[in-house]
Design a protein around this motif. Structure first.
Motif, PDB file in Angstrom:
ATOM      1  N   GLY A  84     -10.781  -1.027   9.452  1.00 38.77           N
ATOM      2  CA  GLY A  84     -11.955  -1.848   9.161  1.00 38.77           C
ATOM      3  C   GLY A  84     -11.770  -2.731   7.945  1.00 38.77           C
ATOM      4  O   GLY A  84     -12.622  -3.580   7.655  1.00 38.77           O
ATOM      5  N   LEU A  85     -10.689  -2.539   7.212  1.00 35.87           N
ATOM      6  CA  LEU A  85     -10.406  -3.424   6.079  1.00 35.87           C
ATOM      7  C   LEU A  85      -9.453  -4.501   6.589  1.00 35.87           C
ATOM      8  O   LEU A  85      -8.467  -4.201   7.249  1.00 35.87           O
ATOM      9  CB  LEU A  85      -9.727  -2.669   4.937  1.00 35.87           C
ATOM     10  N   SER A  86      -9.749  -5.716   6.266  1.00 36.24           N
ATOM     11  CA  SER A  86      -8.872  -6.784   6.717  1.00 36.24           C
ATOM     12  C   SER A  86      -8.553  -7.679   5.531  1.00 36.24           C
ATOM     13  O   SER A  86      -9.438  -8.321   4.978  1.00 36.24           O
ATOM     14  CB  SER A  86      -9.578  -7.590   7.819  1.00 36.24           C
ATOM     15  N   ASP A  87      -7.297  -7.678   5.161  1.00 36.10           N
ATOM     16  CA  ASP A  87      -6.875  -8.513   4.021  1.00 36.10           C
ATOM     17  C   ASP A  87      -7.714  -8.269   2.776  1.00 36.10           C
ATOM     18  O   ASP A  87      -8.067  -9.213   2.063  1.00 36.10           O
ATOM     19  CB  ASP A  87      -6.922 -10.004   4.384  1.00 36.10           C
ATOM     20  N   SER A  88      -8.052  -7.033   2.513  1.00 32.99           N
ATOM     21  CA  SER A  88      -8.797  -6.760   1.280  1.00 32.99           C
ATOM     22  C   SER A  88      -7.846  -6.919   0.095  1.00 32.99           C
ATOM     23  O   SER A  88      -6.621  -6.757   0.247  1.00 32.99           O
ATOM     24  CB  SER A  88      -9.373  -5.346   1.311  1.00 32.99           C
ATOM     25  N   PRO A  89      -8.382  -7.232  -1.072  1.00 32.45           N
ATOM     26  CA  PRO A  89      -7.507  -7.445  -2.235  1.00 32.45           C
ATOM     27  C   PRO A  89      -6.599  -6.249  -2.508  1.00 32.45           C
ATOM     28  O   PRO A  89      -5.435  -6.427  -2.870  1.00 32.45           O
ATOM     29  CB  PRO A  89      -8.500  -7.663  -3.378  1.00 32.45           C
ATOM     30  N   ILE A  90      -7.098  -5.038  -2.299  1.00 28.67           N
ATOM     31  CA  ILE A  90      -6.268  -3.875  -2.610  1.00 28.67           C
ATOM     32  C   ILE A  90      -5.122  -3.730  -1.608  1.00 28.67           C
ATOM     33  O   ILE A  90      -4.018  -3.323  -1.964  1.00 28.67           O
ATOM     34  CB  ILE A  90      -7.123  -2.581  -2.728  1.00 28.67           C
ATOM     35  N   GLN A  91      -5.344  -4.123  -0.350  1.00 34.49           N
ATOM     36  CA  GLN A  91      -4.239  -4.088   0.623  1.00 34.49           C
ATOM     37  C   GLN A  91      -3.137  -5.065   0.209  1.00 34.49           C
ATOM     38  O   GLN A  91      -1.958  -4.728   0.230  1.00 34.49           O
ATOM     39  CB  GLN A  91      -4.753  -4.448   2.020  1.00 34.49           C
ATOM     40  N   LYS A  92      -3.562  -6.259  -0.165  1.00 32.57           N
ATOM     41  CA  LYS A  92      -2.576  -7.269  -0.585  1.00 32.57           C
ATOM     42  C   LYS A  92      -1.805  -6.783  -1.803  1.00 32.57           C
ATOM     43  O   LYS A  92      -0.593  -6.965  -1.911  1.00 32.57           O
ATOM     44  CB  LYS A  92      -3.286  -8.587  -0.909  1.00 32.57           C
ATOM     45  N   ALA A  93      -2.547  -6.159  -2.723  1.00 38.29           N
ATOM     46  CA  ALA A  93      -1.903  -5.680  -3.959  1.00 38.29           C
ATOM     47  C   ALA A  93      -0.865  -4.598  -3.665  1.00 38.29           C
ATOM     48  O   ALA A  93       0.197  -4.556  -4.288  1.00 38.29           O
ATOM     49  CB  ALA A  93      -2.965  -5.155  -4.925  1.00 38.29           C
ATOM     50  N   PHE A  94      -1.155  -3.732  -2.720  1.00 38.80           N
ATOM     51  CA  PHE A  94      -0.182  -2.697  -2.351  1.00 38.80           C
ATOM     52  C   PHE A  94       1.101  -3.334  -1.815  1.00 38.80           C
ATOM     53  O   PHE A  94       2.201  -2.891  -2.130  1.00 38.80           O
ATOM     54  CB  PHE A  94      -0.783  -1.728  -1.310  1.00 38.80           C
ATOM     55  N   VAL A  95       0.950  -4.387  -1.028  1.00 39.00           N
ATOM     56  CA  VAL A  95       2.131  -5.071  -0.476  1.00 39.00           C
ATOM     57  C   VAL A  95       2.904  -5.751  -1.609  1.00 39.00           C
ATOM     58  O   VAL A  95       4.116  -5.594  -1.745  1.00 39.00           O
ATOM     59  CB  VAL A  95       1.707  -6.098   0.597  1.00 39.00           C
ATOM     60  N   GLU A  96       2.164  -6.484  -2.436  1.00 36.79           N
ATOM     61  CA  GLU A  96       2.828  -7.263  -3.491  1.00 36.79           C
ATOM     62  C   GLU A  96       3.536  -6.384  -4.518  1.00 36.79           C
ATOM     63  O   GLU A  96       4.526  -6.784  -5.103  1.00 36.79           O
ATOM     64  CB  GLU A  96       1.791  -8.172  -4.193  1.00 36.79           C
ATOM     65  N   HIS A  97       3.011  -5.186  -4.727  1.00 32.20           N
ATOM     66  CA  HIS A  97       3.597  -4.293  -5.741  1.00 32.20           C
ATOM     67  C   HIS A  97       4.473  -3.212  -5.129  1.00 32.20           C
ATOM     68  O   HIS A  97       4.862  -2.277  -5.824  1.00 32.20           O
ATOM     69  CB  HIS A  97       2.488  -3.685  -6.606  1.00 32.20           C
ATOM     70  N   PHE A  98       4.771  -3.335  -3.847  1.00 33.81           N
ATOM     71  CA  PHE A  98       5.620  -2.339  -3.149  1.00 33.81           C
ATOM     72  C   PHE A  98       5.106  -0.912  -3.422  1.00 33.81           C
ATOM     73  O   PHE A  98       5.874  -0.019  -3.769  1.00 33.81           O
ATOM     74  CB  PHE A  98       7.086  -2.466  -3.580  1.00 33.81           C
ATOM     75  N   ALA A  99       3.790  -0.747  -3.263  1.00 39.22           N
ATOM     76  CA  ALA A  99       3.179   0.520  -3.675  1.00 39.22           C
ATOM     77  C   ALA A  99       3.262   1.574  -2.568  1.00 39.22           C
ATOM     78  O   ALA A  99       2.291   2.267  -2.289  1.00 39.22           O
ATOM     79  CB  ALA A  99       1.733   0.274  -4.092  1.00 39.22           C
ATOM     80  N   PHE A 100       4.389   1.630  -1.910  1.00 36.98           N
ATOM     81  CA  PHE A 100       4.605   2.654  -0.882  1.00 36.98           C
ATOM     82  C   PHE A 100       6.094   2.742  -0.605  1.00 36.98           C
ATOM     83  O   PHE A 100       6.846   1.823  -0.934  1.00 36.98           O
ATOM     84  CB  PHE A 100       3.862   2.311   0.416  1.00 36.98           C
ATOM     85  N   GLN A 101       6.487   3.854  -0.030  1.00 38.59           N
ATOM     86  CA  GLN A 101       7.852   3.933   0.499  1.00 38.59           C
ATOM     87  C   GLN A 101       7.758   4.227   1.992  1.00 38.59           C
ATOM     88  O   GLN A 101       7.843   3.347   2.811  1.00 38.59           O
ATOM     89  CB  GLN A 101       8.664   4.969  -0.271  1.00 38.59           C
ATOM     90  N   CYS A 102       7.424   5.482   2.338  1.00 37.61           N
ATOM     91  CA  CYS A 102       7.305   5.761   3.780  1.00 37.61           C
ATOM     92  C   CYS A 102       5.991   5.237   4.338  1.00 37.61           C
ATOM     93  O   CYS A 102       5.878   4.973   5.528  1.00 37.61           O
ATOM     94  CB  CYS A 102       7.461   7.254   4.050  1.00 37.61           C
ATOM     95  N   GLY A 103       4.972   5.122   3.500  1.00 36.63           N
ATOM     96  CA  GLY A 103       3.701   4.527   3.923  1.00 36.63           C
ATOM     97  C   GLY A 103       2.691   5.486   4.524  1.00 36.63           C
ATOM     98  O   GLY A 103       1.572   5.084   4.839  1.00 36.63           O
ATOM     99  N   TYR A 104       3.055   6.752   4.662  1.00 38.90           N
ATOM    100  CA  TYR A 104       2.153   7.684   5.343  1.00 38.90           C
ATOM    101  C   TYR A 104       0.856   7.895   4.554  1.00 38.90           C
ATOM    102  O   TYR A 104      -0.221   7.997   5.121  1.00 38.90           O
ATOM    103  CB  TYR A 104       2.862   9.028   5.567  1.00 38.90           C
ATOM    104  N   CYS A 105       0.974   7.940   3.242  1.00 35.74           N
ATOM    105  CA  CYS A 105      -0.218   8.195   2.414  1.00 35.74           C
ATOM    106  C   CYS A 105      -1.014   6.926   2.141  1.00 35.74           C
ATOM    107  O   CYS A 105      -2.118   6.981   1.610  1.00 35.74           O
ATOM    108  CB  CYS A 105       0.197   8.814   1.075  1.00 35.74           C
TER     109      CYS A 105
END
Lengths: 157, 277
Positions: A84-105
């Motif tokens: 239900g979130l679409s292009d929310s600022p926090i989603q973009k920030a996670f991508v830009e800051h590589f804030a994941f590795q496997c992405g499960y969490c």
């Protein structure tokens, strides 16, 4: 023919702004219903014990671990899952800051952070720490997750 | 998810909840009352709770009260812990509550669910024990009010069909000097080695403990020793430690000896703080 022992009830759930009619067992968790009846697999089953936060969703603007909530408790509430979130600022920030590795969490972290920002647009570091301690990242991307959160609130730690 | 099928009821009144309970009992069902449901779901998943019907108390207005009347702070049993923290009407309760589980889980855990749960810790009861709160209990005999220290003996002593409706705390206790400390071996989240809540009432300090034994408790014998100003502080604490109820927990969170070591230091810290030394 053998009679089914599974007692189901019909309920209407508002998920991501859409009314969905679904037959559930009252014993089904919200996580199970989202994934198995509604095809919304963004909320992840992790510990199934309320510990890891991978299944976090927002119900009436509050974040909950959907593995420890019955789906029937969400009737007449507004449920938002990661879908239900679409292009929310926090989603973009996670991508830009590589804030994941496997992405499960990642969906759980994003839903929790999104709820925090709804509740408190300018959180202190202590508030961020308190809220995000609800989620576990086994790849230990915590530093990048913090960076992503701070980029959205527009300041440094 | 619970493997077993259950029936789910969400009554809007105390009377309807009680009637539902006895109706289900008469049908030979095993109903349980349901607050946040976190323990029902986690233990139920492992088949450690057996039920075939849950009665959700969150729809009952009296269970959602959080306000002062002329004499008391009324705390409804179905309030989520984070709501109590956000309102912060009772700072000692806020402080104790914030140590329980994690923030997201506390959106779901209710004060009554924590107090009536099976988990060892149940830290939410500690402030109410040391502030001499009253428990408002609903049951087939109507609404009854008990001194919490009389009705809470390791667990809340409820009879079949009864449920915790509210806790009443006299206003005079709300803003007294207090300390609430949760000690873990490591990390900021997780089960504790020890949680202590203490409040200074006139010249006496009252203490309640969780994580030390398989139940939360307040001990008058320990308080008598800890408040004995005729003795040096070290001696007061040593004598109090002899009065700790048994058994003392000895598990993966910490050995019995380590828990007592942490207790000794924590008591020292609390007394120095509240006695102003």
């Amino acid at each position: 023919m053998a009679q089914s022992l599974v007692k189901k009830i019909g309920v209407s759930l508002e998920i991501n702004g859409e009314q969905r009619q679904v037959e559930i067992r009252p014993a089904d968790t919200l996580l199970y219903v989202l994934r198995n009846y509604l095809g919304l697999t963004g909320a992840k089953p992790g510990c199934l014990n309320g510990d890891c936060g991978a299944c976090s969703v927002i119900v009436n603007e509050k974040v909950y671990k959907s593995c420890i909530m019955l789906a029937v408790e969400a009737v007449e509430s507004k449920v938002t899952s990661i879908e239900g979130l679409s292009d929310s600022p926090i989603q973009k920030a996670f991508v830009e800051h590589f804030a994941f590795q496997c992405g499960y969490c990642t969906p759980g972290f994003i839903m929790n952070t999104h709820a925090m920002l709804l509740h408190e647009p300018h959180p202190t570091y202590e508030t961020i720490k308190e809220w995000l301690s609800s989620n576990i990242c086994r790849c230990t991307s915590y530093q990048e997750i913090e960076d992503a959160v701070f980029s959205v609130i527009g300041r440094d730690k | 998810m619970l493997a077993a099928n259950i029936e789910y009821y969400k009554p809007a009144t105390i009377q309807a909840a009680l009637e539902q309970f006895y109706l289900l009992k008469n049908k030979r069902k095993r109903p349980i009352y349901y607050g946040g449901g976190t323990e029902v779901l986690t233990l139920g998943r492992l088949n450690l709770i057996e039920t075939d019907a849950v009665i959700d108390l969150k729809g009952i207005r009296e269970c959602q009260s959080f306000e002062f009347d002329q004499e008391y702070l009324i705390t409804g049993a179905a309030l989520p812990l984070t709501y109590i923290e956000e309102k912060n009407l009772f700072p000692l309760l806020t402080s104790s509550s914030m140590g329980i589980a994690d923030h997201t889980a506390r959106n779901k855990i209710t004060i009554g669910g924590n107090i009536c749960g099976q988990i060892f810790y149940r830290e939410a009861v500690l402030p109410f024990l040391i502030c001499e709160s009253k428990a408002v209990i609903a049951g087939e005999n109507g609404i009854q009010i008990f001194a919490l220290n009389e009705i809470f003996n390791e667990t809340l002593q409820l009879e079949e069909g009864q449920f915790l409706l509210q806790l009443l705390t006299e206003k005079r206790y709300i803003h007294l000097p207090f300390v609430s400390i949760k000690k873990r071996q490591q990390w900021d989240t997780g089960y504790p080695l020890l949680t202590v809540a203490a409040v200074k009432v006139e010249d006496q300090i009252r203490f309640a403990f969780s994580g030390l034994c398989p139940f939360p408790f307040r001990s008058r014998k320990m308080e008598d020793e800890l408040n004995n100003l005729q003795l040096p502080l070290k001696e007061r604490i040593s004598r109090a430690l002899l009065q700790v109820p048994s058994p003392i927990l000895d598990d993966i969170e910490g050995s019995k000896d380590y828990r007592l070591f942490v207790l000794r230091n924590t008591l020292n810290e609390i007394i120095l703080d509240l006695e102003g030394k």
